[in-house]
Motif scaffolding. Structure first.
Motif, short mmCIF file in Angstrom:
data_model
loop_
_atom_site.label_atom_id
_atom_site.label_comp_id
_atom_site.label_asym_id
_atom_site.label_seq_id
_atom_site.Cartn_x
_atom_site.Cartn_y
_atom_site.Cartn_z
N VAL A 32 -26.44 23.71 23.02
CA VAL A 32 -25.33 24.61 23.30
C VAL A 32 -24.20 24.50 22.27
CG1 VAL A 32 -23.57 25.19 25.02
CG2 VAL A 32 -25.90 24.71 25.75
N PRO A 33 -23.78 23.30 21.86
CA PRO A 33 -22.70 23.23 20.86
C PRO A 33 -23.04 23.97 19.57
CG PRO A 33 -23.00 21.09 21.87
CD PRO A 33 -24.13 21.95 22.34
N ALA A 34 -24.27 23.87 19.11
CA ALA A 34 -24.68 24.57 17.90
C ALA A 34 -24.64 26.09 18.11
CB ALA A 34 -26.07 24.12 17.47
N GLN A 35 -25.02 26.52 19.28
CA GLN A 35 -24.98 27.95 19.57
C GLN A 35 -23.54 28.46 19.60
OE1 GLN A 35 -27.28 28.64 23.11
NE2 GLN A 35 -29.15 27.84 22.19
N TRP A 36 -22.62 27.66 20.16
CA TRP A 36 -21.20 28.05 20.18
C TRP A 36 -20.63 28.07 18.77
CZ3 TRP A 36 -18.59 30.77 23.38
CH2 TRP A 36 -18.92 30.78 24.72
N ARG A 37 -21.07 27.18 17.90
CA ARG A 37 -20.62 27.21 16.51
C ARG A 37 -21.07 28.50 15.82
NH1 ARG A 37 -21.37 21.67 16.96
NH2 ARG A 37 -23.56 21.75 16.33
N THR A 38 -22.28 28.94 16.14
CA THR A 38 -22.79 30.20 15.59
C THR A 38 -21.93 31.37 16.06
OG1 THR A 38 -25.03 29.31 15.55
CG2 THR A 38 -24.81 31.71 15.44
N VAL A 39 -21.58 31.38 17.34
CA VAL A 39 -20.74 32.45 17.89
C VAL A 39 -19.36 32.41 17.23
CG1 VAL A 39 -19.58 33.26 19.97
CG2 VAL A 39 -21.97 32.57 20.08
N ALA A 40 -18.77 31.22 17.11
CA ALA A 40 -17.44 31.08 16.53
C ALA A 40 -17.42 31.47 15.06
CB ALA A 40 -16.94 29.65 16.70
#
Length: 79
Positions: A32-40
């Motif tokens: 999840v943290p990596a996915q949020w970095r992609t979104v950000a």
């Protein structure tokens, strides 16, 4: 109310066809943290999101029309 020139089922089909194919991804995306970095990191998405949130808040914050005065309500001129 603004009417669309295209029906909802047709619009759904067009949107579905425009989406990229993501079916069956099995590789590890880093959680999840990596996915949020992609979104950000997706600047156009963040700008669009901020505009939509601002629009929604602006509509919600606008005052409703005063319907207590005679002749200003939804049934103008009716008893």
């Amino acid at each position: 109310m603004i009417k669309s020139r295209i029906s909802l089922p047709a619009q759904a089909v067009l949107q579905w066809r425009a989406l990229p194919d993501h079916g069956g991804h099995t590789e590890d995306r880093g959680g999840v943290p990596a996915q949020w970095r992609t979104v950000a990191a997706n600047r156009p998405f963040l700008l669009f999101s901020a505009a939509m949130i601002g629009s929604s808040l602006g509509c919600a914050a606008s005052p409703a029309p005063d319907t207590s005065a005679p002749g200003t309500g939804p049934l103008q001129g009716e008893l």
